[in-house]
Design a protein around this motif. Structure first.
Motif, PDB file in Angstrom:
ATOM      1  N   VAL A 109       0.404  -1.213   0.175  1.00  0.00           N
ATOM      2  CA  VAL A 109      -0.106  -0.164   0.190  1.00  0.00           C
ATOM      3  C   VAL A 109       1.061   1.299   0.058  1.00  0.00           C
ATOM      4  N   LEU A 110       1.740   1.216   1.191  1.00  0.00           N
ATOM      5  CA  LEU A 110       2.606   2.204   1.133  1.00  0.00           C
ATOM      6  C   LEU A 110       3.758   2.733  -0.192  1.00  0.00           C
ATOM      7  N   ASN A 111       3.905   1.396  -1.657  1.00  0.00           N
ATOM      8  CA  ASN A 111       4.586   1.214  -2.270  1.00  0.00           C
ATOM      9  C   ASN A 111       3.779   2.476  -3.344  1.00  0.00           C
ATOM     10  N   LEU A 112       2.066   1.992  -3.200  1.00  0.00           N
ATOM     11  CA  LEU A 112       1.041   3.049  -4.390  1.00  0.00           C
ATOM     12  C   LEU A 112       1.109   4.243  -3.919  1.00  0.00           C
ATOM     13  N   LEU A 113       1.258   4.578  -2.650  1.00  0.00           N
ATOM     14  CA  LEU A 113       1.149   5.974  -1.878  1.00  0.00           C
ATOM     15  C   LEU A 113       2.500   6.790  -2.838  1.00  0.00           C
ATOM     16  N   LEU A 114       3.620   5.927  -2.063  1.00  0.00           N
ATOM     17  CA  LEU A 114       5.326   6.868  -2.910  1.00  0.00           C
ATOM     18  C   LEU A 114       4.423   7.130  -4.237  1.00  0.00           C
ATOM     19  N   GLN A 115       4.265   6.334  -4.787  1.00  0.00           N
ATOM     20  CA  GLN A 115       3.944   6.408  -6.710  1.00  0.00           C
ATOM     21  C   GLN A 115       3.206   8.352  -6.883  1.00  0.00           C
ATOM     22  N   ASP A 116       1.459   7.944  -5.559  1.00  0.00           N
ATOM     23  CA  ASP A 116       0.862   8.799  -5.683  1.00  0.00           C
ATOM     24  C   ASP A 116       2.187   9.874  -5.336  1.00  0.00           C
ATOM     25  N   SER A 133       4.067  14.920  -7.556  1.00  0.00           N
ATOM     26  CA  SER A 133       3.020  16.475  -7.454  1.00  0.00           C
ATOM     27  C   SER A 133       2.128  17.164  -8.242  1.00  0.00           C
ATOM     28  N   SER A 134       0.835  18.034  -7.633  1.00  0.00           N
ATOM     29  CA  SER A 134       0.428  18.622  -8.275  1.00  0.00           C
ATOM     30  C   SER A 134      -0.242  20.044  -7.837  1.00  0.00           C
ATOM     31  N   GLU A 135      -0.646  20.846  -8.269  1.00  0.00           N
ATOM     32  CA  GLU A 135      -1.291  22.337  -8.098  1.00  0.00           C
ATOM     33  C   GLU A 135      -2.713  21.414  -6.954  1.00  0.00           C
ATOM     34  N   HIS A 136      -2.785  22.267  -6.693  1.00  0.00           N
ATOM     35  CA  HIS A 136      -4.575  22.292  -5.506  1.00  0.00           C
ATOM     36  C   HIS A 136      -4.662  21.018  -4.994  1.00  0.00           C
ATOM     37  N   ALA A 137      -3.601  20.238  -4.327  1.00  0.00           N
ATOM     38  CA  ALA A 137      -3.946  18.720  -4.198  1.00  0.00           C
ATOM     39  C   ALA A 137      -3.431  18.573  -2.862  1.00  0.00           C
ATOM     40  N   LEU A 138      -3.827  17.589  -1.758  1.00  0.00           N
ATOM     41  CA  LEU A 138      -4.276  17.585  -0.145  1.00  0.00           C
ATOM     42  C   LEU A 138      -3.645  16.562  -0.289  1.00  0.00           C
ATOM     43  N   TRP A 139      -2.553  16.048   0.879  1.00  0.00           N
ATOM     44  CA  TRP A 139      -2.993  14.151   1.066  1.00  0.00           C
ATOM     45  C   TRP A 139      -3.469  14.453   3.142  1.00  0.00           C
ATOM     46  N   LEU A 140      -3.805  13.452   3.282  1.00  0.00           N
ATOM     47  CA  LEU A 140      -4.530  13.187   4.762  1.00  0.00           C
ATOM     48  C   LEU A 140      -3.703  12.329   4.799  1.00  0.00           C
ATOM     49  N   VAL A 141      -4.008  12.348   6.087  1.00  0.00           N
ATOM     50  CA  VAL A 141      -2.564  11.221   6.821  1.00  0.00           C
ATOM     51  C   VAL A 141      -2.964  10.401   8.353  1.00  0.00           C
ATOM     52  N   ASP A 142      -3.387   9.308   8.112  1.00  0.00           N
ATOM     53  CA  ASP A 142      -3.751   8.860   9.652  1.00  0.00           C
ATOM     54  C   ASP A 142      -2.136   8.388  10.503  1.00  0.00           C
ATOM     55  N   GLU A 143      -2.297   7.466  11.589  1.00  0.00           N
ATOM     56  CA  GLU A 143      -1.617   6.605  12.080  1.00  0.00           C
ATOM     57  C   GLU A 143      -1.151   5.582  11.464  1.00  0.00           C
ATOM     58  N   LEU A 176       8.395   8.146   4.665  1.00  0.00           N
ATOM     59  CA  LEU A 176       7.787   7.531   3.037  1.00  0.00           C
ATOM     60  C   LEU A 176       9.204   8.250   2.287  1.00  0.00           C
ATOM     61  N   CYS A 177       8.746   9.494   2.729  1.00  0.00           N
ATOM     62  CA  CYS A 177       9.230  10.023   0.928  1.00  0.00           C
ATOM     63  C   CYS A 177       9.754  12.054   1.516  1.00  0.00           C
ATOM     64  N   PRO A 178      10.492  12.867   1.159  1.00  0.00           N
ATOM     65  CA  PRO A 178      10.693  14.074   1.917  1.00  0.00           C
ATOM     66  C   PRO A 178      10.181  14.889   0.818  1.00  0.00           C
ATOM     67  N   ALA A 179       9.768  16.009   1.364  1.00  0.00           N
ATOM     68  CA  ALA A 179       8.208  17.097   1.424  1.00  0.00           C
ATOM     69  C   ALA A 179       8.838  16.989  -0.338  1.00  0.00           C
ATOM     70  N   ARG A 180       7.278  17.429  -0.907  1.00  0.00           N
ATOM     71  CA  ARG A 180       6.874  17.767  -2.083  1.00  0.00           C
ATOM     72  C   ARG A 180       6.220  19.273  -2.538  1.00  0.00           C
ATOM     73  N   ARG A 207      -7.338  17.322  -6.353  1.00  0.00           N
ATOM     74  CA  ARG A 207      -6.487  15.926  -6.217  1.00  0.00           C
ATOM     75  C   ARG A 207      -6.194  15.912  -4.631  1.00  0.00           C
ATOM     76  N   ILE A 208      -6.867  14.937  -3.765  1.00  0.00           N
ATOM     77  CA  ILE A 208      -6.624  14.003  -2.823  1.00  0.00           C
ATOM     78  C   ILE A 208      -6.353  12.710  -2.368  1.00  0.00           C
ATOM     79  N   ILE A 209      -5.208  12.628  -1.709  1.00  0.00           N
ATOM     80  CA  ILE A 209      -4.893  11.301  -1.371  1.00  0.00           C
ATOM     81  C   ILE A 209      -4.597  11.135  -0.130  1.00  0.00           C
ATOM     82  N   TYR A 210      -5.615  10.037   0.100  1.00  0.00           N
ATOM     83  CA  TYR A 210      -5.674   9.200   1.409  1.00  0.00           C
ATOM     84  C   TYR A 210      -5.376   7.568   1.715  1.00  0.00           C
ATOM     85  N   ARG A 211      -4.364   7.465   2.050  1.00  0.00           N
ATOM     86  CA  ARG A 211      -4.301   5.922   2.777  1.00  0.00           C
ATOM     87  C   ARG A 211      -5.923   5.607   3.441  1.00  0.00           C
ATOM     88  N   VAL A 212      -7.055   4.556   3.821  1.00  0.00           N
ATOM     89  CA  VAL A 212      -7.760   4.621   4.651  1.00  0.00           C
ATOM     90  C   VAL A 212      -7.272   4.668   5.724  1.00  0.00           C
TER      91      VAL A 212
END
Length: 345
Positions: free
Chosen positions: A5-12, A16-26, A32-36, A76-81
């Motif tokens: 799952v983290l491999n897939l997340l890392l690809q997303d 990086s894209s404009e007007h995007a948001l990453w939602l993170v939980d525990e 995972l990766c350097p800041a975008r 775009r919103i990126i979210y691991r459930v």
């Protein structure tokens, strides 16, 4: 090794894209990766947000408060459930509001985490298309925002504190998004029952008291009164919100402070109460156990006492060796054990 799952997340995250948001939980590692550039982060775990900020991310700590973001402002919103259904439903509902037409919600998760069901529900809620990709047990779903969003998912009114009568005392203010929000934890109840005998003094506690990993404040609310010099701390934004409101509602004077196992607090506590979060999703042998014990050692005043309740299989006594002058198992009830830790005066 990084999970699929983290491999897939890392690809997303790398795209990086404009007007995007990453939602993170525990369930997200901080490294995972350097800041975008241009990709903000919102999360409800203090330690994770602090670590992401240290790596250069534009990270906001809150109980997923997205109220300041305008409708239709994101592409775009990126979210691991998350592990809890109300949290996932709430964030899917927020995506329906925040995404512009044809904007994308990218959901990631393991099949065992219910990702396929969440993907179908998100398509109905967003009213657009759905594309899914499988990599082992990991799934990636891309849901687009259509012209007409569907009915809101049941998120159990995620943002609302509600009073619940969980024992014979006064109601507790609590909410979805924190562990055990709608029940009294059996370990905490056992600790509270035995606390006077454990400490050799009646309740309420006096002096400086710390509820370490406070949740909605069950231990503090029942062990302290308005004369106690009380501090409550937790890593979870929802827990801090509920605990703060409970203290005010019961007339207790105390601080509620976001911290990583107490790392941000100053030492000098006479009593520390702790029911650590050693439940599903948290380690029992490694870093988390050591962090709680090391911070307890640092925070405890000379002659002070720390009272822990843990599952029987947690090797707390062994890990406490070398950190405390006295280590004693006060009691066990076949499910939980009570450990008393103290320092020399």
């Amino acid at each position: 090794m990084i999970d699929p799952v983290l491999n897939l997340l890392l690809q997303d995250l790398r795209q990086s894209s404009e007007h995007a948001l990453w939602l993170v939980d525990e369930n997200i590692p901080a490294d995972l990766c350097p800041a975008r550039s241009g990709l903000p982060v919102v999360g409800n775990r203090f330690d994770l947000i602090q670590a992401l900020r240290a790596r250069g991310w534009q990270a906001q700590f809150s109980d997923f408060d997205l109220s300041t973001r305008a409708d239709g402002s994101l592409q775009r919103i990126i979210y691991r459930v998350s592990k809890e259904k109300p949290v996932v439903h709430y964030l899917i509902n927020q995506a329906a509001r925040l995404l512009q037409q044809d904007g994308e919600l990218i959901l990631l998760g393991d099949k065992s985490e219910g990702i396929k069901t969440y993907s179908r529900k998100a398509q109905q809620r967003l009213g657009g298309s759905r594309e899914e990709r499988k990599q082992g047990s990991a799934w990636r779903a891309v849901l687009t925002r259509g012209n007409h969003a569907g009915e809101a998912l049941d998120d159990q009114e995620y943002c609302r504190l509600r009073p619940l009568e969980l024992d014979t005392g006064a109601p507790y203010l609590t909410k979805p998004g924190l562990y055990g929000w709608n029940k009294v934890d059996r370990g905490s109840a056992f600790l509270l029952e035995q606390l006077p005998a454990m400490l050799g003094q009646p309740l309420p506690l006096c002096g400086r008291v710390l509820d370490l990993g406070c949740g909605f404040g069950y231990l503090a609310l029942n062990a302290c009164d308005a004369s106690t010099k009380l501090t409550c701390t937790d890593n979870n934004a929802a827990a801090l919100y509920a605990c703060r409101e409970n203290l005010a509602h019961r007339g207790l004077r105390g601080e509620t402070i976001a911290s990583d196992a107490g790392r941000e607090l100053a030492p000098g506590f006479d009593t520390i109460l702790c029911n650590p979060p050693f439940h599903a999703g948290f380690g029992i042998e490694g870093d988390l156990t050591d962090r709680f014990l090391e911070q307890t050692r640092r925070l405890l005043a000379p002659g002070g006492s720390a009272c822990f309740v843990v599952n029987l299989h947690i090797p707390l006594e062994r890990k406490a060796q070398g950190r405390f002058a006295r280590i004693r198992c006060h009691a066990d009830n076949g499910h939980f054990k009570l450990i008393h830790l103290s320092q020399a005066r």
